[in-house]
Scaffold this motif. Structure first.
Motif, PDB file in Angstrom:
ATOM      1  N   LYS A 181      56.002  -6.291  28.489  1.00 57.21           N
ATOM      2  CA  LYS A 181      57.093  -5.423  28.940  1.00 57.21           C
ATOM      3  C   LYS A 181      58.455  -6.031  28.612  1.00 57.21           C
ATOM      4  O   LYS A 181      59.370  -5.336  28.156  1.00 57.21           O
ATOM      5  N   ASP A 182      58.583  -7.338  28.848  1.00 54.52           N
ATOM      6  CA  ASP A 182      59.847  -8.016  28.524  1.00 54.52           C
ATOM      7  C   ASP A 182      60.183  -7.861  27.048  1.00 54.52           C
ATOM      8  O   ASP A 182      61.344  -7.648  26.679  1.00 54.52           O
TER       9      ASP A 182
ATOM     10  N   THR B 151      63.461  -5.405  25.022  1.00 61.70           N
ATOM     11  CA  THR B 151      64.475  -5.962  24.115  1.00 61.70           C
ATOM     12  C   THR B 151      64.674  -5.093  22.882  1.00 61.70           C
ATOM     13  O   THR B 151      65.625  -5.299  22.124  1.00 61.70           O
ATOM     14  N   GLN B 152      63.782  -4.134  22.654  1.00 63.02           N
ATOM     15  CA  GLN B 152      63.841  -3.302  21.459  1.00 63.02           C
ATOM     16  C   GLN B 152      64.797  -2.129  21.696  1.00 63.02           C
ATOM     17  O   GLN B 152      64.900  -1.620  22.808  1.00 63.02           O
ATOM     18  N   ASP B 153      65.461  -1.692  20.642  1.00 61.60           N
ATOM     19  CA  ASP B 153      66.513  -0.689  20.835  1.00 61.60           C
ATOM     20  C   ASP B 153      66.071   0.745  20.583  1.00 61.60           C
ATOM     21  O   ASP B 153      66.874   1.667  20.678  1.00 61.60           O
ATOM     22  N   ILE B 154      64.790   0.959  20.268  1.00 60.34           N
ATOM     23  CA  ILE B 154      64.265   2.318  20.095  1.00 60.34           C
ATOM     24  C   ILE B 154      62.900   2.407  20.765  1.00 60.34           C
ATOM     25  O   ILE B 154      61.995   1.619  20.466  1.00 60.34           O
TER      26      ILE B 154
ATOM     27  N   GLU C 163      62.769   2.540  37.334  1.00 62.70           N
ATOM     28  CA  GLU C 163      62.044   1.339  37.770  1.00 62.70           C
ATOM     29  C   GLU C 163      61.219   0.773  36.613  1.00 62.70           C
ATOM     30  O   GLU C 163      61.176  -0.445  36.395  1.00 62.70           O
ATOM     31  N   PHE C 164      60.577   1.657  35.878  1.00 64.57           N
ATOM     32  CA  PHE C 164      59.705   1.248  34.770  1.00 64.57           C
ATOM     33  C   PHE C 164      60.509   0.570  33.665  1.00 64.57           C
ATOM     34  O   PHE C 164      60.153  -0.512  33.186  1.00 64.57           O
ATOM     35  N   LEU C 165      61.617   1.179  33.252  1.00 70.61           N
ATOM     36  CA  LEU C 165      62.415   0.655  32.149  1.00 70.61           C
ATOM     37  C   LEU C 165      63.465  -0.356  32.601  1.00 70.61           C
ATOM     38  O   LEU C 165      64.065  -1.032  31.750  1.00 70.61           O
ATOM     39  N   ASN C 166      63.735  -0.438  33.889  1.00 69.74           N
ATOM     40  CA  ASN C 166      64.493  -1.542  34.476  1.00 69.74           C
ATOM     41  C   ASN C 166      65.803  -1.844  33.746  1.00 69.74           C
ATOM     42  O   ASN C 166      66.020  -2.942  33.223  1.00 69.74           O
ATOM     43  N   GLY C 167      66.709  -0.870  33.691  1.00 66.75           N
ATOM     44  CA  GLY C 167      68.023  -1.091  33.096  1.00 66.75           C
ATOM     45  C   GLY C 167      68.053  -1.074  31.584  1.00 66.75           C
ATOM     46  O   GLY C 167      69.025  -1.554  30.979  1.00 66.75           O
ATOM     47  N   TYR C 168      67.050  -0.512  30.960  1.00 72.30           N
ATOM     48  CA  TYR C 168      66.984  -0.482  29.493  1.00 72.30           C
ATOM     49  C   TYR C 168      68.168   0.303  28.919  1.00 72.30           C
ATOM     50  O   TYR C 168      68.601   1.318  29.474  1.00 72.30           O
TER      51      TYR C 168
ATOM     52  N   GLN D 204      68.277  11.214  33.698  1.00 75.70           N
ATOM     53  CA  GLN D 204      68.945  10.450  34.759  1.00 75.70           C
ATOM     54  C   GLN D 204      69.230   9.008  34.346  1.00 75.70           C
ATOM     55  O   GLN D 204      69.912   8.285  35.065  1.00 75.70           O
ATOM     56  N   LEU D 205      68.697   8.582  33.195  1.00 77.40           N
ATOM     57  CA  LEU D 205      68.949   7.222  32.721  1.00 77.40           C
ATOM     58  C   LEU D 205      70.385   7.115  32.231  1.00 77.40           C
ATOM     59  O   LEU D 205      70.862   7.960  31.477  1.00 77.40           O
ATOM     60  N   GLN D 206      71.049   6.042  32.618  1.00 74.23           N
ATOM     61  CA  GLN D 206      72.486   5.938  32.383  1.00 74.23           C
ATOM     62  C   GLN D 206      72.844   5.363  31.018  1.00 74.23           C
ATOM     63  O   GLN D 206      73.729   5.859  30.340  1.00 74.23           O
TER      64      GLN D 206
END
Length: 433
Positions: free
Chosen positions: A143-144, A148-151, A200-205, A219-221
């Motif tokens: 997951k970590d 880190t990936q941008d797509i 929660e799943f993507l944790n600030g991605y 809803q993702l910012q």
């Protein structure tokens, strides 16, 4: 298949058959040559390994000290103590369930035939325990890497858990872009399909996310959503009337979208920069023309055609995001294929009894699908993890676990799958080359 062990089967004349049919004199062998090849299937067998630990005493120290010096040989730690669930057995039950889609209750007869009388509860408990003991920490490392990936490509589907107080629960999936050289496929289980869960799943991605425009993703910012033209095509296809012709708006929309996908297939071998340039030159005018044409269609909102038009125009800016980067895709089919793997299993498993079982399914599937995405033999790789991870001093050290990640050079060398399969045909139950 050059990797298979080879055994020669000689067919020779013996006894009376080795005499001339005309004069009855002894025949002399003058040569031999191969006439066919076949692959022979050998059913699986089980054996019981009894691990005997040898102990040693230093006679010299025993003479000069009050206490003996005893040294014992190292023995491997089993993934599940005091259990028939060895690494190879647990890995095979995982392969049967998640790769071949054979639920635990249908596996037990085969295991009984082989001489191992286990129960459905044994199998499900093994999966939950190896997940808790070893695989969860490995899952978080994957997951970590993914975050880190941008797509990313994301999707979700329903699932039934017996102990849940809701009729439906959900699996979410997030997957790397096809252009990433360390691909990850990650599943996540939750009772809800709300925006809170994906946060929660993507944790600030932050980055691009391909999706079907479900409200939770909006809803993702810190993300840029990429709309899926396969969903647009599907909505217009579902709006096709009986005996439709090209004059129907739905048929024209489907044809126009098919042209877009034809262009993308043509540009697939290009570099990301070359694909970006092609999109600016050719795809951008076609998309602008498409959306302008969609806006001229007059249809009732409550009809299938009206809903397709509304969906297309509502998320137009997200569908145009594909023009921003040559690595982006017209569709979210990658995530949908990952979800399909789970859906196919769901038809056989039907449900999970507990949330622990559903969670272990998410973790195990993530590791198997990530292994396959990296070109590994997932069956052998899972067995290797269940053999090696119990031997680690601690599972909390990411540096130790990184040596077992599917893109690590040593792992690639051990478990890279050989996809070179020669031409063959089946005849009388055998496989000939």
């Amino acid at each position: 298949m050059d990797q298979l062990p080879t055994q020669e089967v000689h067919h020779s004349l013996e006894g009376d058959a080795c005499h001339c049919p005309n004069c009855d004199h002894q025949l002399k062998e003058i040569g031999s040559h191969p006439v066919s090849q076949e692959v022979v299937f050998q059913p699986a067998t089980l054996r019981k390994d009894v691990h005997i630990q040898h102990a040693y005493k230093c006679e010299h120290c025993s003479l000069i000290n009050e206490t003996d010096v005893i040294v014992k040989a190292d023995t491997p730690k089993q993934p599940i103590g005091n259990s028939f669930g060895s690494a190879s057995v647990v890995a095979e039950t995982i392969h049967q369930k998640y790769e071949l889609k054979v639920p635990a209750y249908r596996q037990i007869e085969d295991w009984k035939t082989l001489g191992l009388p286990i129960t459905r509860t044994n199998i499900t408990d093994w999966h939950i325990k190896v997940t808790d003991y070893y695989l969860n920490d490995f899952y978080h490392l994957l997951k970590d890497q993914l975050l880190t990936q941008d797509i990313l490509h994301c999707d979700e589907t329903t699932y039934k858990v017996i102990e849940s107080d809701t009729a439906k629960t959900y699996y979410w999936v997030a997957e790397s872009s096809v252009h990433h050289n360390q691909p990850v496929v990650l599943y996540y289980h939750n009772q809800s399909r709300s925006g809170r869960v994906i946060k929660e799943f993507l944790n600030g991605y932050s980055g691009y996310i391909h999706c079907d425009m479900w409200g939770a993703y909006q809803q993702l910012q810190e993300v840029t959503l990429v709309g899926c033209f396969a969903h647009v095509r599907r909505k217009f296809y579902d709006a096709l009337p009986m005996n439709s012709t090209y004059t129907d708006y739905s048929a024209q929309a489907v044809a126009k979208i098919d042209k877009l996908f034809e262009l993308e297939r043509e540009w697939q071998p290009l570099s990301n920069n070359e694909r970006f340039e092609k999109r600016q030159e050719i795809l951008k005018p076609k998309l602008e023309e498409f959306f302008e044409w969609i806006g001229t269609i007059d249809a009732l909102l409550k009809t299938a055609l009206g809903k397709a038009i509304e969906y297309t125009l509502k998320f137009q800016r997200h569908f145009l995001t594909v023009l921003e980067d040559g690595r982006l895709e017209l569709s979210n089919n990658r995530a949908e294929r990952a979800v399909k793997t789970l859906v196919m299993g769901r038809k056989n498993w039907l449900f999970s009894t507990s949330f622990d079982g559903a969670k272990s399914t998410a973790t195990i599937l993530s590791i198997l699908e990530t292994a396959k995405a990296n070109g590994l033999n997932s069956r052998q790789y899972m067995q290797y993890l269940l053999e090696e991870l119990p031997q680690l001093v601690t599972m909390k050290n990411p540096e130790l676990l990184e040596a077992y990640l599917p893109w690590h050079p040593n792992i690639q060398e051990k478990f890279k799958k050989n996809d070179k399969i020669p031409y063959y045909f089946f005849s009388k139950g055998f496989l000939f080359f």
